[in-house]
Design an enzyme around this catalytic site. Structure first.
Site, PDB file in Angstrom:
ATOM      1  CB  ALA A   1      -0.925   0.002   1.208  1.00 12.83           C
ATOM      2  N   PRO A   2       0.330   2.374  -0.487  1.00  8.92           N
ATOM      3  CG  PRO A   2      -0.978   3.888  -1.709  1.00  8.92           C
ATOM      4  CD  PRO A   2      -0.977   2.477  -1.167  1.00  8.92           C
ATOM      5  CD1 TRP A   3       4.407   7.217   0.386  1.00  3.32           C
ATOM      6  CD2 TRP A   3       3.045   8.984   0.256  1.00  3.32           C
ATOM      7  NE1 TRP A   3       4.802   7.989  -0.678  1.00  3.32           N
ATOM      8  CE2 TRP A   3       3.998   9.077  -0.771  1.00  3.32           C
ATOM      9  CE3 TRP A   3       2.083   9.995   0.382  1.00  3.32           C
ATOM     10  CZ2 TRP A   3       4.019  10.139  -1.683  1.00  3.32           C
ATOM     11  CZ3 TRP A   3       2.090  11.047  -0.515  1.00  3.32           C
ATOM     12  CH2 TRP A   3       3.054  11.109  -1.529  1.00  3.32           C
TER      13      TRP A   3
ATOM     14  CE  LYS B   1       6.329  -2.367   1.402  1.00  5.47           C
ATOM     15  NZ  LYS B   1       6.400  -1.019   2.072  1.00  5.47           N
TER      16      LYS B   1
ATOM     17  CB  ALA C   1       9.400   3.601 -11.996  1.00  4.83           C
ATOM     18  CB  THR C   2       6.715   0.967  -8.183  1.00  5.64           C
ATOM     19  OG1 THR C   2       7.540   1.990  -7.616  1.00  5.64           O
ATOM     20  CG2 THR C   2       6.572  -0.173  -7.195  1.00  5.64           C
TER      21      THR C   2
ATOM     22  CD  GLU D   1      -5.316   2.923  -7.068  1.00  4.23           C
ATOM     23  OE1 GLU D   1      -6.002   3.963  -7.093  1.00  4.23           O
ATOM     24  OE2 GLU D   1      -5.180   2.215  -6.065  1.00  4.23           O
TER      25      GLU D   1
ATOM     26  CB  CYS E   1      -3.451   8.271  -8.740  1.00  4.07           C
ATOM     27  SG  CYS E   1      -4.761   7.176  -8.169  1.00  4.07           S
TER      28      CYS E   1
ATOM     29  CD  GLU F   1       0.632  10.832 -10.228  1.00  2.00           C
ATOM     30  OE1 GLU F   1      -0.520  10.677  -9.781  1.00  2.00           O
ATOM     31  OE2 GLU F   1       1.437   9.898 -10.364  1.00  2.00           O
TER      32      GLU F   1
END
Length: 393
Positions: free
Chosen positions: A146-148, A172, A227-228, A246, A280, A378
């Site tokens: 997951a992102p922040w 994670k 990139a990820t 995503e 996003c 972005e």
């Protein structure tokens, strides 16, 4: 404050490099959390593998019941979850409490209902005496990263459908925003069978990389930059993992001369800058027809200049800080490079918003053209570009 990972039924601290967890509003350290070792990641995957045997055989009704219990438990403790999310991400408390927590609870309830009404299409008899149909089975262990920007909401988006489908998960959170995930670990351990959800801490290049390459993980779900996402696809190809990606966005808004200008300005002020633009789907790329362009730039700049942030009374704030100094510096560099172009004008904002913490002024970049970096890449900050157009194509 919860600080330990969930591995099977055990709560334990990581044993590797410590990561500073910062308060984005002040830059101060909240605490240091060590990341998981390879052995701990393996143990989490093994626990998920063991749990999958029985969890995958539960009925939709049983899994629905578990998800509803989770939703009720989050709702009961929503105030504490909102306060912790606000601390770790810098979100205004009203956004966390009134916008995100109800949506998070609803997400768990949605998938509790959705799994009860999954449809299987009967395709018919393609060979005499044989009926073909589609059957849905659990995939296996899902490695979720997951992102922040929306830690608790993204956790719901990733866990709820995976669990509803009968899968087990090793989750994670972002190493920058793990606090609500660790609070969720206690809640989940009280409700779910052992090993159905496991939570490990660490950076993407270490713990995340180990998860996406793990031979026992059947699917990887990640929210992050492009990139990820490419790295995940390459890693997944080696073991033919399924992927759910995503990735970044650059949402356009096209405004014609006959638009309701007040409504447009109100909409962009809200959805271009919500969550400090760390979204996003932020409405960050505006195309305005020639006849309305000047008025739109003037009215939008005026409206954006009134967005409240960094007020000591957090209930009045409309946006929070960026997540880190690195992110604030990245956003500032985009604006600085745009400002160097002769055809570009920064009509409001454009600078760091405080001496403390990672605030950035809500910004409008006018006069940008389609080839400019600020239009094409972005930014992921409270920055909106406005481009003039004369022809629809």
């Amino acid at each position: 404050m919860d600080t330990e990972m969930l591995i099977g039924s055990r709560f334990e601290a990581g044993t590797e490099t410590e990561e500073k967890i910062l308060n984005p509003k002040t830059g101060a350290t909240i605490l240091d959390l060590p990341e998981a070792s390879h052995a701990q990641i393996d143990a989490a995957v093994d626990a998920a593998e063991k749990a999958f045997v029985s969890w995958s055989m539960t009925t939709p009704a049983e899994r629905s019941g578990y998800l509803l219990k989770i939703a009720d438990a989050i709702e009961k403790d929503a105030g504490a979850f909102a306060a912790l999310e606000s601390l770790n991400c810098g979100k205004p408390i009203n956004a966390a409490r009134n916008d995100e927590l109800p949506a998070i609870v609803d997400c768990w309830r949605f998938f509790a209902g959705a799994i009860r009404s999954m449809q299987a299409t009967v395709a018919g008899e393609y060979l005499p005496g044989f009926t073909s149909m589609i059957r849905r089975d659990p995939i296996g262990i899902v490695g979720s990263i997951a992102p922040w920007n929306y830690p608790l909401m993204m956790m719901a988006w990733k866990l709820a459908p995976a669990l509803a489908g009968g899968n087990t998960v090793v989750f994670k959170p972002s190493e920058q925003t793990p606090l609500t995930a660790l609070k969720m670990a206690k809640l989940l351990a009280d409700i779910l069978p052992e090993g159905v959800v496991n939570i490990v801490l660490g950076r993407g290049e270490t713990v995340g990389n180990t998860l996406i390459n793990h031979p026992k993980v059947s699917m990887v779900s990640i929210t992050g930059d492009i990139a990820t996402g490419k790295k995940v696809l390459v890693a997944a190809a080696r073991t033919v993992k399924r992927t759910h990606l995503e990735l970044g966005g650059k949402a356009p808004v096209i405004v014609y001369d006959d638009a309701d200008l007040a409504a447009v300005v109100q909409g962009i002020r809200a959805f271009g800058y919500y969550n400090a633009g760390q979204d996003c789907t932020a409405a960050c790329r505006i195309y305005a027809e020639d006849g309305i362009y000047e008025k739109l730039v003037a009215d939008l700049s005026s409206a954006v200049s009134t967005i409240r942030y960094n007020d000591p009374d957090d209930t009045t704030n409309e946006i929070g800080p960026l997540i880190s100094k690195r992110q604030r510096d990245r956003v500032a560099s985009f604006v600085e490079r745009a400002a160097e172009l002769k055809h570009v004008e920064i009509t409001t904002g454009g600078r760091a918003g405080s001496d403390e913490g990672y605030f950035f002024q809500p910004t409008v970049v006018a006069g940008a053209t389609q080839d400019d970096e600020i239009v094409r890449r972005e930014v992921f900050g409270p920055v909106v570009s406005v481009t003039r157009f004369t022809e629809t194509e």
